[in-house]
Design a protein around this motif. Structure first.
Motif, PDB file in Angstrom:
ATOM      1  N   CYS A   9       0.720  -1.250  -0.238  1.00 55.57           N
ATOM      2  CA  CYS A   9      -0.167   0.056  -0.188  1.00 55.57           C
ATOM      3  C   CYS A   9       0.943   1.055   0.120  1.00 55.57           C
ATOM      4  N   ARG A  10       0.427   2.425  -0.559  1.00 55.93           N
ATOM      5  CA  ARG A  10       1.071   3.754  -0.416  1.00 55.93           C
ATOM      6  C   ARG A  10       1.258   4.003   1.000  1.00 55.93           C
ATOM      7  N   CYS A  11       0.557   3.701   2.006  1.00 53.17           N
ATOM      8  CA  CYS A  11       0.823   4.085   3.338  1.00 53.17           C
ATOM      9  C   CYS A  11       2.282   3.226   3.874  1.00 53.17           C
ATOM     10  N   ARG A  12       2.354   2.105   3.165  1.00 54.22           N
ATOM     11  CA  ARG A  12       3.472   1.068   3.673  1.00 54.22           C
ATOM     12  C   ARG A  12       3.062   0.207   4.967  1.00 54.22           C
ATOM     13  N   ALA A  13       1.948   0.336   5.484  1.00 51.13           N
ATOM     14  CA  ALA A  13       1.520  -0.281   6.656  1.00 51.13           C
ATOM     15  C   ALA A  13       2.328   0.156   7.779  1.00 51.13           C
ATOM     16  N   GLU A  14       2.855   1.618   7.634  1.00 53.76           N
ATOM     17  CA  GLU A  14       3.744   2.036   8.736  1.00 53.76           C
ATOM     18  C   GLU A  14       2.803   2.430   9.779  1.00 53.76           C
ATOM     19  N   ILE A  15       3.179   1.876  11.005  1.00 53.00           N
ATOM     20  CA  ILE A  15       2.471   2.097  12.518  1.00 53.00           C
ATOM     21  C   ILE A  15       2.131   3.381  12.766  1.00 53.00           C
ATOM     22  N   ARG A  16       3.217   4.154  12.586  1.00 51.89           N
ATOM     23  CA  ARG A  16       3.075   5.586  12.667  1.00 51.89           C
ATOM     24  C   ARG A  16       2.245   6.577  11.864  1.00 51.89           C
ATOM     25  N   THR A  17       1.949   5.932  10.635  1.00 56.29           N
ATOM     26  CA  THR A  17       1.063   6.838   9.866  1.00 56.29           C
ATOM     27  C   THR A  17      -0.042   6.124   9.064  1.00 56.29           C
ATOM     28  N   CYS A  18      -0.247   5.060   8.986  1.00 53.82           N
ATOM     29  CA  CYS A  18      -1.473   4.123   8.826  1.00 53.82           C
ATOM     30  C   CYS A  18      -2.435   4.047   9.861  1.00 53.82           C
ATOM     31  N   ARG A  19      -3.769   4.766   9.270  1.00 58.03           N
ATOM     32  CA  ARG A  19      -4.820   4.594  10.626  1.00 58.03           C
ATOM     33  C   ARG A  19      -5.780   3.553  10.264  1.00 58.03           C
ATOM     34  N   ASN A  20      -5.286   2.513   9.450  1.00 53.98           N
ATOM     35  CA  ASN A  20      -6.388   1.312   9.158  1.00 53.98           C
ATOM     36  C   ASN A  20      -6.971   0.691  10.482  1.00 53.98           C
ATOM     37  N   ARG A  21      -8.181   0.885  10.825  1.00 52.08           N
ATOM     38  CA  ARG A  21      -8.486   0.177  12.202  1.00 52.08           C
ATOM     39  C   ARG A  21      -8.416  -1.242  11.992  1.00 52.08           C
ATOM     40  N   TRP A  22      -8.309  -1.789  11.045  1.00 49.53           N
ATOM     41  CA  TRP A  22      -8.332  -3.393  10.963  1.00 49.53           C
ATOM     42  C   TRP A  22      -6.743  -3.619  11.206  1.00 49.53           C
ATOM     43  N   ALA A  23      -5.929  -2.880  10.665  1.00 49.27           N
ATOM     44  CA  ALA A  23      -4.510  -3.138  10.966  1.00 49.27           C
ATOM     45  C   ALA A  23      -4.031  -2.865  12.504  1.00 49.27           C
ATOM     46  N   LEU A  24      -4.777  -1.757  12.875  1.00 49.28           N
ATOM     47  CA  LEU A  24      -4.452  -1.594  14.453  1.00 49.28           C
ATOM     48  C   LEU A  24      -4.986  -2.447  15.372  1.00 49.28           C
ATOM     49  N   LEU A  25      -6.155  -3.110  15.033  1.00 44.77           N
ATOM     50  CA  LEU A  25      -6.716  -3.995  15.664  1.00 44.77           C
ATOM     51  C   LEU A  25      -5.903  -5.387  15.810  1.00 44.77           C
ATOM     52  N   LYS A  26      -5.442  -5.515  14.368  1.00 44.45           N
ATOM     53  CA  LYS A  26      -4.535  -6.708  14.501  1.00 44.45           C
ATOM     54  C   LYS A  26      -3.222  -6.593  15.281  1.00 44.45           C
ATOM     55  N   GLN A  27      -2.666  -5.479  15.301  1.00 43.52           N
ATOM     56  CA  GLN A  27      -1.676  -5.136  16.050  1.00 43.52           C
ATOM     57  C   GLN A  27      -1.697  -5.287  17.627  1.00 43.52           C
ATOM     58  N   ARG A  28      -2.917  -4.817  18.001  1.00 44.80           N
ATOM     59  CA  ARG A  28      -3.272  -4.882  19.346  1.00 44.80           C
ATOM     60  C   ARG A  28      -3.517  -6.457  19.757  1.00 44.80           C
ATOM     61  N   ILE A  29      -3.979  -7.233  18.916  1.00 44.49           N
ATOM     62  CA  ILE A  29      -4.179  -8.905  19.103  1.00 44.49           C
ATOM     63  C   ILE A  29      -2.812  -9.531  19.305  1.00 44.49           C
ATOM     64  N   GLU A  30      -1.786  -9.267  18.080  1.00 45.58           N
ATOM     65  CA  GLU A  30      -0.525  -9.496  17.999  1.00 45.58           C
ATOM     66  C   GLU A  30       0.091  -9.252  19.390  1.00 45.58           C
TER      67      GLU A  30
END
Length: 150
Positions: free
Chosen positions: A111-132
């Motif tokens: 993705c253009r955001c590169r899935a960077e935790i500092r910039t990407c605000r995708n709630r599904w990515a954030l949820l996945k990170q919290r679970i991990e």
């Protein structure tokens, strides 16, 4: 057969490797086969690993596999359009306009955001990170409990 969810249909690991990635894999396999074959003779093959699918990581003093040659696209442009979002706002991937969010998928390195935790605000990515993170802390706690039992 059951219905597949949007997340399972778009898994990147299901994509076949590009021709360039295949070539690098064959180089490494050939190099490894030469090492195994020479093991019985006691003489190392006269081959440079840096020319056979490996690159030197000077920080750690190890060889790392070359998965793609430099300046090579990860996938053809047509495939990239299917599996990436193009979010470019101040808060990328924060609304349903993001293809990944709309598909209830985490963003990826494509993705253009590169899935960077500092910039990407995708709630599904954030949820996945919290679970991990929660799973990692649970594992750490169980290891600590095992150590205290001794």
């Amino acid at each position: 057969m059951g219905r597949k969810s949007a997340a399972s249909v778009h898994q990147l690991k299901t994509l076949p490797p590009t021709s360039e990635a295949f070539v690098e894999n064959v180089k490494r396999a050939h190099f490894q086969a030469c090492i195994w074959r020479s093991a019985l003779t006691g003489e190392a093959p006269d081959m440079d690993p840096l020319e056979n699918g490996w690159v030197s990581d000077d920080n750690f003093g190890v060889l790392m596999p070359v998965t793609l040659p430099p300046q090579t696209e990860i996938a053809p442009a047509a495939v990239m359009k299917l599996i990436q979002c193009g979010c470019s706002s101040e808060t990328p991937c924060s609304t349903e306009r993001c293809g990944c969010v709309a598909g209830q998928m985490s963003c990826s390195a494509f993705c253009r955001c590169r899935a960077e935790i500092r910039t990407c605000r995708n709630r599904w990515a954030l949820l996945k990170q919290r679970i991990e993170d929660a799973n990692d802390s649970d594992e750490d706690e169980s290891i600590d409990e095992d150590d205290s039992d001794d």
